[in-house]
Design an enzyme around this catalytic site. Sequence first.
Site, short mmCIF file in Angstrom:
data_model
loop_
_atom_site.label_atom_id
_atom_site.label_comp_id
_atom_site.label_asym_id
_atom_site.label_seq_id
_atom_site.Cartn_x
_atom_site.Cartn_y
_atom_site.Cartn_z
N PHE A 114 58.31 44.19 -20.52
CA PHE A 114 57.96 42.75 -20.92
C PHE A 114 56.40 42.56 -21.83
CE2 PHE A 114 55.95 38.35 -19.99
CZ PHE A 114 56.80 37.62 -20.63
N LEU A 157 53.87 40.24 -23.46
CA LEU A 157 53.23 39.23 -23.90
C LEU A 157 51.82 39.12 -24.18
CD1 LEU A 157 53.78 35.99 -24.34
CD2 LEU A 157 53.26 35.45 -22.01
N THR A 158 51.10 39.58 -23.34
CA THR A 158 49.61 39.75 -23.29
C THR A 158 48.98 40.57 -24.41
OG1 THR A 158 49.74 39.50 -20.82
CG2 THR A 158 47.37 40.17 -21.86
N GLY A 160 45.40 36.19 -23.25
CA GLY A 160 45.74 36.52 -21.94
C GLY A 160 46.17 35.07 -21.17
N HIS A 165 40.61 47.18 11.19
CA HIS A 165 40.81 48.55 11.18
C HIS A 165 39.34 49.22 11.28
CE1 HIS A 165 45.00 48.63 10.14
NE2 HIS A 165 45.15 49.77 10.25
N GLU A 212 51.05 37.69 -14.29
CA GLU A 212 52.16 36.50 -14.37
C GLU A 212 51.37 35.12 -14.14
OE1 GLU A 212 56.11 37.72 -13.46
OE2 GLU A 212 55.73 39.61 -13.39
N GLY A 213 50.18 34.80 -14.73
CA GLY A 213 49.63 33.64 -14.41
C GLY A 213 48.63 33.90 -13.16
C1 FAD Z 1 48.12 45.53 -13.80
C2 FAD Z 1 48.58 44.67 -14.87
C3 FAD Z 1 49.75 44.55 -15.33
C4 FAD Z 1 50.17 43.57 -16.31
N1 FAD Z 1 51.50 43.61 -16.65
C5 FAD Z 1 51.81 42.95 -17.80
C6 FAD Z 1 52.88 42.73 -18.20
O1 FAD Z 1 53.94 43.60 -17.88
N2 FAD Z 1 53.16 41.93 -19.39
C7 FAD Z 1 52.52 41.33 -19.63
O2 FAD Z 1 52.56 40.59 -20.81
N3 FAD Z 1 50.95 41.01 -19.25
C8 FAD Z 1 50.87 41.81 -18.08
N4 FAD Z 1 49.56 41.65 -17.64
C9 FAD Z 1 48.51 40.65 -18.20
C10 FAD Z 1 48.22 39.68 -17.28
O3 FAD Z 1 49.31 38.79 -16.94
C11 FAD Z 1 46.95 39.02 -17.84
O4 FAD Z 1 45.97 39.86 -17.31
C12 FAD Z 1 46.45 37.75 -16.89
O5 FAD Z 1 47.55 36.65 -17.41
C13 FAD Z 1 45.28 37.05 -17.40
O6 FAD Z 1 44.90 37.44 -18.76
P1 FAD Z 1 43.73 37.85 -19.01
O7 FAD Z 1 43.38 39.24 -18.36
O8 FAD Z 1 43.58 37.84 -20.58
O9 FAD Z 1 42.38 36.94 -18.39
P2 FAD Z 1 41.68 35.81 -18.96
O10 FAD Z 1 42.86 35.00 -19.57
O11 FAD Z 1 40.65 36.15 -19.89
O12 FAD Z 1 41.13 35.20 -17.74
C14 FAD Z 1 39.84 35.56 -17.12
C15 FAD Z 1 39.66 34.22 -16.20
O13 FAD Z 1 39.61 33.19 -16.83
C16 FAD Z 1 40.25 32.17 -15.93
N5 FAD Z 1 40.66 31.10 -16.84
C17 FAD Z 1 41.36 31.42 -18.32
N6 FAD Z 1 41.69 30.22 -18.59
C18 FAD Z 1 41.51 29.21 -18.04
C19 FAD Z 1 41.36 27.80 -17.95
N7 FAD Z 1 41.83 27.11 -18.94
N8 FAD Z 1 41.05 27.31 -16.80
C20 FAD Z 1 40.57 27.98 -15.77
N9 FAD Z 1 40.14 29.06 -15.97
C21 FAD Z 1 40.79 29.92 -16.85
C22 FAD Z 1 41.55 33.06 -15.60
O14 FAD Z 1 42.02 32.43 -14.43
C23 FAD Z 1 40.67 34.24 -15.11
O15 FAD Z 1 40.21 33.94 -13.89
C24 FAD Z 1 49.20 42.67 -16.75
C25 FAD Z 1 47.96 42.65 -16.42
C26 FAD Z 1 47.32 43.77 -15.21
C27 FAD Z 1 46.20 43.79 -14.92
#
Ligand code: FAD
Lengths: 379, 276
Positions: free
Chosen positions: A123, A125-126, A131, A338, A363-364
């Site tokens: 999937f 999306l990101t 993000g 541990h 996933e959020g």
């Molecule tokens: C190992 C791994 C696997 C993944 N697999 C998938 C996948 O299969 N498909 C896919 O599409 N994505 C995938 N992702 C992406 C993942 O869903 C995103 O990393 C996640 O949604 C967060 O987005 P970001 O990393 O850009 O963080 P950011 O959006 O930059 O967030 C950074 C911080 O800011 C906070 N924040 C952001 N906006 C707000 C707000 N409005 N109010 C308060 N706090 C906020 C966040 O909670 C977080 O703490 C994966 C990520 C990882 C690390």
Amino acid sequence: MDFSLTKEQVLFQQMIKDFAEREVKPLAAEVDEQERFPIETVEKMAKIGIMGIPIPKQYGGAGGNNVMYSMAVEELSAVCATTGVIVSAHTSLCAAPIMENGTEEQKQKYLPKLASGEWIGAFGLTEPNAGTDAAGQQTTAIEDGDNYIINGSKIFITNAEYAHVYVIFAMTDKSKGTRGISAFIIEKGTPGFSIGKKEKKMGIRGSATCELIFENVVLPKENLLGKLNKGFGIAMKTLDGGRIGIAAQALGIAQGAINETVRYVKERKQFGRPISGFQNTQFQLADMNTKTEASRMLVRKAANKKDQKVPYSVDAAMCKLYAAETAMEVTNKAVQLHGGYGYTREYPVERMMRDAKITEIYEGTSEVQRMVISANMLK
Amino acid sequence: MDTTCRVLTIPIKKEMKIVVCIKQVPDTTEIKIDPKTGTLIRDGVPSIMNPDDKSGLEMALQLKDEQGAHVTVITMGPPQADLILREAFAMGVDRAIHLTDRKFAGADTLATSHALAGALRKIEFDLLITGRQAIDGDTAQVGPQIAEHLDLPQVSYLEDLKFDGDKTFTMKRHIEEGYQMLEVEAPCVVTVLSSANTPRYMNVGGIVDAYQKEVEVWGFNEIEVDEKNLGLKGSPTSVHKAFARGLKPAGELYEVETDEAVGIIIKKLKEKFILN
Ligand SMILES: Cc1cc2nc3c(=O)[nH]c(=O)nc-3n(C[C@H](O)[C@H](O)[C@H](O)COP(=O)(O)OP(=O)(O)OC[C@H]3O[C@@H](n4cnc5c(N)ncnc54)[C@H](O)[C@@H]3O)c2cc1C
Ligand SMILES: Cc1cc2nc3c(=O)[nH]c(=O)nc-3n(C[C@H](O)[C@H](O)[C@H](O)COP(=O)(O)OP(=O)(O)OC[C@H]3O[C@@H](n4cnc5c(N)ncnc54)[C@H](O)[C@@H]3O)c2cc1C
């Protein structure tokens, strides 16, 4: 009100626990250490139907329900969180949106191969700049006769390197914001579509997390998933379902850490007696177990609501939030109980603590779950 | 003019019919025995399909996968034994029979084998598979007894088996010094070792359907057997005494050359007055 499992679920639990113990657990440390995708485990899971649990029989699936599916992710994650997320992303993020939004032709074409595990799903999306704010999609899909031309990239995509089918999102109408996003199905090997950099991660290190790159990819219109410009809704609904899977993963990690800790504290002796004799140990264990059981109730409730086809978005957000934070807390305590040994790779709790962290992010994030829950309270 | 009519007999590959006897046993190597009655305490101990029987079932299912077969499982036991029949459905069997009747209660191996034989007289089969032994009773008697009641050839301690598609089985039998290869004609009885194979997992789709299928419940009226051979009445075994064997003390381990080892053994045997 009845909290007990059905007869089928009891039988299923017996099988999946046995499978996890005998086939998955022995590989967990190696998969983590070598950052290796456990393809042989996927083949074994495919053979007995674990890759298609909630897919109806008519599409080659097992015809099971979401409670069973959540139990599978839980039990797999209790011994290896990498294996848990492979199944979760495949089932919830690829097979489910095709099942729920696909045309009959799309279902016939993709679901039997996904359900049988012959094909793995992913999937996308990101994006680097989209993000939490998934609406900020920069990947574009421009209409061109009977096709769409896709350009852009995705990051952090689970299963990417090993998948055959991807559900991806792109802007079909930039002027309309979230109402200009559409979903597409894209197959591996489509010209112009390639897999980019593979991430080196803290946890779930065996799951292949990579970049997807689209350079003038020509996708026929029949690859549009759902209606034009309805992609954002599809993404959000898909993530509602996916959160049950990730909550189950978190739940499994917590339970796995408890299982390891209970064994350890009975064996480890200090001051002339097993450390299980100290009241602090006992109280920590009690808290760990209570919160984990509460997570389980939330996960099963959300999964059951999905099975009953009643709205479950808030339940999914709650179970994901609570189970993820519980997994982090429980694995932290497990390492603490541990002592120094828990900080080494000799004991699985070290890996479990690293694995737990991602459940609060993907996933959020937990913040997003709090937004979903409170928005529903204040509407 | 030659009008001889030649009749060609083309062997029709008929579908082989296999019956597997499966038993539900407590999942423990440490069976608890009621000191008063000398019977097993089953409460609170999880129950499983007896391991040898599961391998027997796997053998039947492999024959089914490879050359087609109709596989029936049969168990005698209390209502809870239904669980292993559902498990067998989820592994891929076609038919399940549950023998249960008050008249069967309190059976020893002889009465058990009479009841099973009574049911088997009502079922057509080419091959009857039992486990070598059950992990709770551990007598290894039931399979051979059934073969005697039904007057069928029997091969015990089976590791492997092939079917020629018509009438003959080629079997590999475990004996102390190695293996024995045998050819046996259907119908026959075999007892299988758990080392013969690794049983498959239940299939998820099979689990979903396991409770939609019908388990045939048979009592005394459905089988063909003399009532006096059943239950307590038909059980000549009487338990003299049942006791938990004391734990053996941990052994001592020496990693030494042969000469030295012989010396140590002789010394130990002398210490225990086994040698003097
Ligand atoms: C190992 C791994 C696997 C993944 N697999 C998938 C996948 O299969 N498909 C896919 O599409 N994505 C995938 N992702 C992406 C993942 O869903 C995103 O990393 C996640 O949604 C967060 O987005 P970001 O990393 O850009 O963080 P950011 O959006 O930059 O967030 C950074 C911080 O800011 C906070 N924040 C952001 N906006 C707000 C707000 N409005 N109010 C308060 N706090 C906020 C966040 O909670 C977080 O703490 C994966 C990520 C990882 C690390
Ligand atoms: C003196 C005595 C008293 C007993 N009393 C009781 C009692 O009170 N309550 C009780 O629950 N049990 C009791 N049992 C055990 C019960 O009778 C056993 O099911 C039976 O004797 C089988 O013996 P076994 O376990 O040694 O089987 P084995 O001979 O070791 O089994 C060989 C194979 O025969 C088949 N088989 C055996 N039993 C069954 C079965 N029931 N259904 C289908 N296939 C089977 C299996 O394929 C098995 O692998 C008693 C046994 C004895 C000897």
